[in-house]
Structures are given as C-alpha cells and as structure tokens.
Design a protein around this motif. Structure first.
Motif, short mmCIF file in Angstrom:
data_model
loop_
_atom_site.label_atom_id
_atom_site.label_comp_id
_atom_site.label_asym_id
_atom_site.label_seq_id
_atom_site.Cartn_x
_atom_site.Cartn_y
_atom_site.Cartn_z
N SER A 138 -60.90 40.63 88.68
CA SER A 138 -61.50 39.37 88.27
C SER A 138 -60.49 38.37 87.70
CB SER A 138 -62.59 39.64 87.23
OG SER A 138 -62.05 40.34 86.12
N VAL A 139 -59.36 38.84 87.19
CA VAL A 139 -58.37 37.96 86.58
C VAL A 139 -57.29 37.66 87.61
CG1 VAL A 139 -56.69 37.70 84.73
CG2 VAL A 139 -58.83 38.93 84.30
N ARG A 140 -57.14 36.37 87.98
CA ARG A 140 -56.23 36.00 89.06
C ARG A 140 -55.08 35.11 88.57
NH1 ARG A 140 -58.52 37.94 93.37
NH2 ARG A 140 -60.79 38.27 93.42
N ALA A 144 -56.30 32.81 83.05
CA ALA A 144 -57.67 33.31 83.14
C ALA A 144 -57.92 34.51 82.23
CB ALA A 144 -57.99 33.69 84.58
N ILE A 145 -56.87 35.02 81.56
CA ILE A 145 -57.04 36.16 80.66
C ILE A 145 -57.79 35.70 79.42
CG2 ILE A 145 -55.88 37.92 79.28
CD1 ILE A 145 -53.55 37.78 81.22
N LEU A 162 -45.52 36.90 76.84
CA LEU A 162 -46.95 36.71 76.63
C LEU A 162 -47.21 35.76 75.47
CD1 LEU A 162 -48.67 40.19 77.10
CD2 LEU A 162 -49.05 38.11 78.41
N PRO A 163 -48.17 34.85 75.58
CA PRO A 163 -48.50 33.95 74.47
C PRO A 163 -48.95 34.75 73.25
CG PRO A 163 -49.52 33.24 76.52
CD PRO A 163 -48.95 34.58 76.79
N LEU A 164 -48.67 34.17 72.07
CA LEU A 164 -49.01 34.85 70.82
C LEU A 164 -50.51 35.14 70.73
CD1 LEU A 164 -46.79 32.88 68.29
CD2 LEU A 164 -46.45 35.21 69.12
N GLN A 169 -54.24 41.89 72.13
CA GLN A 169 -54.90 42.58 73.23
C GLN A 169 -53.97 43.54 73.97
OE1 GLN A 169 -56.89 38.27 73.96
NE2 GLN A 169 -56.74 39.53 75.76
N ILE A 170 -52.73 43.68 73.48
CA ILE A 170 -51.74 44.51 74.18
C ILE A 170 -52.02 45.99 73.94
CG2 ILE A 170 -49.31 45.19 74.23
CD1 ILE A 170 -48.55 42.32 73.78
#
Length: 724
Positions: A138-140, A144-145, A162-164, A169-170
C-alpha cells in the motif's frame, strides 16, 4: 525500462572514468609512485563489509563473494597491496573501521558520515526502495508513510536519511536480510533498503515481498576509511585510478553486470506505478485547462496503450491469458466459420530452465521470444504466452497434430547460438457443437491435462483423452491423507528366514493404511499419490522411526539382526535425509537397518544417490535392490552403488518350480550376486517346494507366506515367542 537501465549504466561508467581522470590531473588521486616510502607492495589493506549484501558482498560456506569483494581482489591482483577480507553484520563492520580493527569499508558516501569517515573517489551508485508483503503493497513513496512500522538496518544509510518524524516507527534490523525477514514475519510493515541487494535476498530466501516504490535516494558508493587515515585513502584512490585506466574495473564490472542491473518490473507492477502518476497528470491537465482537442488525443493514445498492456504479455507481445480466453470464447460462441479452427494446443519449452542455468536469464528470455515469433503465424489464429515458457494457440483445420509438433520443435536461430527447444505438447480437437459455459477454459484445462500426461510419461505430444483425467477417488484419498496424515497408518512386519543360520532373525517393515471408509489399503493404492503430491519424505521418516522403534523393542527379548525399510530414490535426494537416519539409528544395537530401493529408482541423479548410499554404508546401514530384474537399469548399477543385497521379485520366485526360464534367471542372479560379494533375498515364497529349491540354489534369506504373513507388532512378538 531495460533500455533506460543500460543507458544509465553506460553513463555511470563514463562518469566514473571522467571523475578519476580529473582527480588524477588535480592531484586528488595520485599515481602509485607518489605513495609514501613505507607503502610498498608488501602493504596490506584490511577490508570489511556486510555478510548479507548480495550481489555486492556476502558470506557463505564457500567464503566471501560479490562485486565489491572482486573489486578489492583486483587491487591485489594488480599488485597495489595485499588484502584481507572479513564480512560481518553491518553495524559491526562500521565499528571495526572506526576502532582501527579494519582499514576500509565500501559504503554510501554522505555528509553525515564524513564526520567519522574519509571517502575515496566514488565508483558506483545505488538507489533505495520500499519493500512490503505482496498482499499489503500500500505504501508507494516515502511521503506516503504514515503510522507503518519501518524496518531499518542499524547504521545503514536509511537510518541517517529518514525524517525525524518517522524515527519512533523504526524497527531495528541487524542486517539487510533481517530487515526483509522482519517484514515477511509481520514485525514491521515495510523495509527501506538498497534495491539490488533486496531483490537478490527476496529471491534467494523465497520471501513473499515486493518492491512497492520507484527508486529513490540515488547516492554514490565509495570506500570509507577512519577519519584522518590519509595513507589508506591515498592507496585506495591510486588503486582505483589504476584499475580504471588498465581496464581491471571494467572487467569486474562486466562480470557482475547481470546481477547489478535492476530487474525490470512486470507489466502489472509498471501499471501499478504508472496509474498513480497518471492520476496526478490528469489532475494537472484539468488544473491548467489544456485544450479539449489535445486532451482527447492524448487520452485516446493512452487508452490504446493501456488496453494493449492489459491484454498482451510484456515479454512476447502475444495475448495474455485473460485476453486469449476472452477472444477465443467470443469466437467459439459466434463461430461464423465452424471449420476454420480444428486444434487447441498447449506447448511448453521443457528445457527453458536448463538454458537459464547453462547460459543466462537473458538467453532464456530470447528463447521464449523467438518461439513466440515462430507461432505468430497465419496458421495459428489465436496465440498467447501464459508465462514461464508455456504457450497456448489454436490451429486451422488443414494441419495435422504431427505437422504442428514438427513445425514448433525445429531449432531456433538466436543472436549468438542455435538452441534446439525441447517441446512438450498437449492437443485438444475443437468441437464447436459441444456447448460449454466457458469453452476456452475447458479446452485449456483439457490441453493442460494432456500436457501433464505427456511430461510425466516423458513423451513429446499427445491428443487429449478422457483416460488422462485424474481419478476423483484418488483425489479424495489424497485429501483424506492431508487431513489425517499418518494417524491411521500401521507398520506391519514380515519375518525373514536366514538359510545360513537356519532361523528367523530379521524382518521387513511394510506400510498399511486403515482408511476409515475404504478399509485396509495397500501401499500401491496410496503411495504413488503421496509421491506425486511431494509429501513422501514425511511418510518415509515416519516409517523409518517406527521400524527402528520396533527393532529396538524386539532386540531386547529376541535375537533379531536386521530390519528392512522401503525407501524411494527421491528420499535419498531429500536434504537432511542422511542426518535424520543417522540420528534415528542411535541406540539400535546389534540390529542393522537396511534400505530396500527399487531398481528403477536409482537411475535419476545417480551421483547423488551414490554419495548418500556410501555415507550410510560407512555407518553400517546397508542397501538392497528391491524387485531386481523387473526395472530398466543395467547391471552396471551393481558396481556403481554400495549394494549389499539383491531381492528377487515374486514374479520369478512364484514360478521357480514350474518354469525353467524363471529357475535359470534366479540361479544366474544368485551366482552373479555372490560373485560380487552380495547376498540374495527371495520374496513371495508360499510353499515348501519353492523353499527347498531356493536353498539348493544358494539363496541367503527367504521371505513369504510360507513362514508368516505381514503382521502387527503384537502378532510378530507372539510369532517370535512361539518360534523360540
């Protein structure tokens, strides 16, 4: 897509050469003679890296492999310095360079990493993508995350970029494989990693994952050394410059090029990606109010392209399955020319996998394309590629089935080599008077049934016949087995008489199935079904375990020297079979385990069977050729394999006293076996006359109803008690 990838690859090589030449001119990459005096040819550079990063570098039982590994070895081959290569999990590899336990590591060069590392000249570029479970794609895009859990390798480039807002969520992974496994096991929704390595790992470990985003984060790859280690950095830059100029880099790169290129997405994946872009494009067009005429022209063109993509196979440009079924259904139902089509054909390129292994994946693709061009003939009105070298097509009435096969099986002329396609073909004669709800699907099913029969019987082609259909009773029997497994199985024992020792001291284990509705079933009824379904190893292990259990219990009170178990040739090829057997016979004292294998079962993969049987023989587990003389193998198998015994089939034994030919066959077989140092067992002995005749001929062991029928363990215990 393939053309774009090749163009980018060529631009990459040109860019690398250009940057290195500029660096040499301006002093960034110095020639080897400008190295410090202590950097002679005896110097050594200790390389490290990730153990789970194919095709760049990975570690297995044969050592380290990969593009980066070969590139480092090229430095040593060209005499720049000696090398040492050790691969670890990624975080440990980074730590070793920072701690001075290793000198260099290949990694993505970024400003954030420059605080800890100095970087060589870039020599490659990589890109990342998002990977998710196939049913949850679903995440493209990164944007979109939302709340999805993100698997990231500790210390990897993705961790830095990755953005802060996404850090909480890691889900941390130890290496690249672990990152993908976390998603496959549902511990994370997506993994962000380098495309090439992820695709290789997904294929190698058969993970149910797909790439859901286009490539992003296209970044340079370089060698990193500990901050301030100018000596090693100079050595690496000089070595890189040298192998680029000498052609060494190009040799390594060309060798790994088939694995470094991104694999093309299927037409379905491309359609998924382009659908989102199309929606954005249409929105922009509406926003800026492009003229109605231009918009209509573009829409018509795109619709035509989309329709073509949706109805045609991307490899061969033939119809895909859905379009083929739809077109042929429409024709059959309307049938304006009922005599035009006569044959419905399904053909498979049987040696496609062998071509891929012997040559390359690209060669197999070209073979499929050339075959598609061959059947793209006016004689074949409807044709389709169903995938993996399987084709379906219809033929006009003036051709015979023999002519069709002769036409499609002639050699194909390819760009570099001529390959004879090995074709298997199933044919159905079209009857337009037969009314079916979905005629094409039924014709396809029948043709595939004929094709399956052809391949299982090692034939070239056959016309469909109702006798090819699987027996519904057999299908129900197989369903019952998959439900109950070995719950209703019983292992019987049939005692064997030793002529030399004049006593009963061994037995053969024979399987029976107490079916809840069909009663007692013999192995011939259900074993072939289980073998075809690929579930035989489970049954064989159950039989071996139960037989060894019985043998141990019998040996406590009675003198028993051997227990025989029937196994198939496929059992010998099963990974882990030898280890399982050796672990099972532990504690089996004074009782020898013997495997009875049919003569024909040894023909396939004789090299592997020989290794397995020799390993077992060294541990005291003997091999007997069952039903000797009824198979198709030659007598050479008696010398190829470590065979301790041949077992005469009841076909010859039953006629021993009445048929002179059978007597001669048995007599010569016993003499041959004894001359080769083997023993002989006769089965199916039912009368005293046959027993005396076999004794006179020198048979070593005798088995049959004359002594005892196959019986339960309890009955066999009573039998041994009475005999004693």
């Amino acid at each position: 897509m393939v053309t774009t990838t090749k163009t980018l690859t060529k631009l990459l090589v040109v860019t690398v050469i250009f940057l290195l030449v500029i660096a040499m001119v301006f002093g960034v990459a110095r020639p080897a003679q400008t190295l410090p005096e202590d950097s002679d040819s005896s110097a050594k550079v200790r390389f490290t890296g990730s153990a789970f990063y194919p095709p760049f570098q990975w570690l297995d039982t044969d050592g380290s492999h990969g593009f980066l590994v070969d590139l480092e070895r090229q430095f040593a081959l060209d005499g720049h310095f000696k090398i040492e290569q050790n691969l670890h999990v990624w975080s440990e590899a980074l730590r070793k360079v920072q701690a001075g336990e290793a000198d260099a590591v290949a990694l993505i060069a970024t400003d954030k990493r420059s605080q800890l590392f100095d970087f060589s000249i870039p020599f490659y570029h990589v890109a990342h993508a998002i990977f998710m479970r196939e049913g949850d794609a679903s995440v493209r895009a990164l944007a979109a995350i939302k709340t999805e859990r993100i698997a990231v390798v500790e210390g990897a480039f993705a961790e830095l970029e990755l953005p802060l807002i996404l850090r909480n969520q890691i889900v941390w992974a130890t290496d690249e494989l672990d990152c993908l496994v976390l998603v496959a096991q549902g511990q994370a929704e997506l993994c962000i990693e380098v495309i090439q390595s992820s695709r290789h790992l997904i294929q190698q470990y058969n993970l149910d994952l797909v790439q859901t985003s286009p490539p992003f984060w296209a970044v340079p790859y370089a060698f990193g050394v500990r901050k301030g280690d100018t000596k090693t950095l100079a050595q690496l830059n000089d070595a890189l410059s040298s192998i680029i100029v000498s052609g060494g880099y190009q040799q390594v790169y060309n060798r790994w090029l088939p694995y470094l290129e991104w694999k093309s997405l299927s037409w379905y994946e491309q359609l998924q990606h382009y659908t989102g872009l199309l929606l954005v494009f249409i929105t922009l067009l509406l926003g800026i109010i492009i003229s109605l005429v231009l918009f209509r022209v573009k829409s018509v063109r795109f619709a035509a392209q989309l329709e073509y993509t949706a109805t045609h196979d991307s490899v061969t440009q033939l119809l895909n399955r859905d379009a083929f079924v739809s077109c042929l259904n429409q024709y059959v139902r309307s049938s304006p020319e009922p005599q035009e089509l006569r044959w419905f054909v399904v053909a498979r390129i049987v040696n496609l996998e062998a071509v891929t292994t012997a040559f390359s994946h690209q060669t197999s693709i070209e073979l499929v394309q050339q075959f598609a061009r061959r059947i793209d003939s006016p004689s074949f009105r409807y044709k389709a590629h169903l995938g993996a070298g399987l084709f379906a097509f219809t033929c006009q009435s003036d051709l015979t089935a023999e002519q069709i096969y002769e036409f499609i099986s002639t050699p194909l002329e390819m760009s570099n080599i001529d390959i004879d396609p090995v074709i298997a073909m199933g044919v159905v004669e079209i009857d337009l008077n037969e009314r079916l709800d979905n005629p094409t699907e039924e014709l396809l099913r029948r043709a595939l049934t004929a094709l399956s029969y052809v391949q299982s019987h090692h034939m070239q082609w056959l016309k469909y016949h109702e006798s090819f259909e699987p027996d519904p009773v057999d299908l129900m029997l197989l369903k019952d087995f998959t439900t109950a497994r070995m719950q209703d199985f019983e292992l019987l024992l049939q005692p064997q008489y030793s002529v030399l020792e004049d006593k009963i001291n061994s037995a053969e284990a024979l399987l029976r199935w107490h079916h809840p509705t069909r009663g007692m079933l013999l192995p011939a009824t259900f074993i072939p079904l289980i073998e075809q379904a690929g579930m035989m190893p489970e049954v064989t292990r159950w039989v071996i375990s139960k037989a060894c259990e019985y043998a141990k219990r019998l040996a406590e009170d009675y003198e028993i020297s051997r227990i025989s178990v029937n196994v198939t040739a496929d059992d010998l090829m099963e990974p882990g079979f030898v280890d399982f057997v050796l672990a099972t016979v532990v504690g089996l004292k004074n009782v020898r385990l013997c495997f009875e294998i049919t003569e024909t079962g040894l023909i396939t993969d004789s090299g592997v069977a020989q290794d397995v049987l020799q390993t077992l023989a060294k541990r005291g587990i003997c091999c007997s050729v069952d039903d000797f003389g009824t198979g198709y193998s030659s007598l050479s198998y008696l010398s190829l394999f470590p065979i301790a015994e041949v077992k005469l089939d009841r076909l010859f034994v039953g006629a021993l006293t009445t048929d002179e030919r059978s007597r001669i066959i048995i007599s010569s077989t016993i003499e041959l076996a004894h001359n080769l140092g083997m023993q002989v067992t006769a089965e199916g002995v039912e009368d005293e006359a046959t027993l005396h005749e076999l004794k006179a001929l020198g048979c070593d062991r005798i088995q049959g109803y004359f002594f005892a029928k196959p019986s339960s363990y309890t009955d066999v215990v009573q039998y041994f008690s009475c005999r004693n």
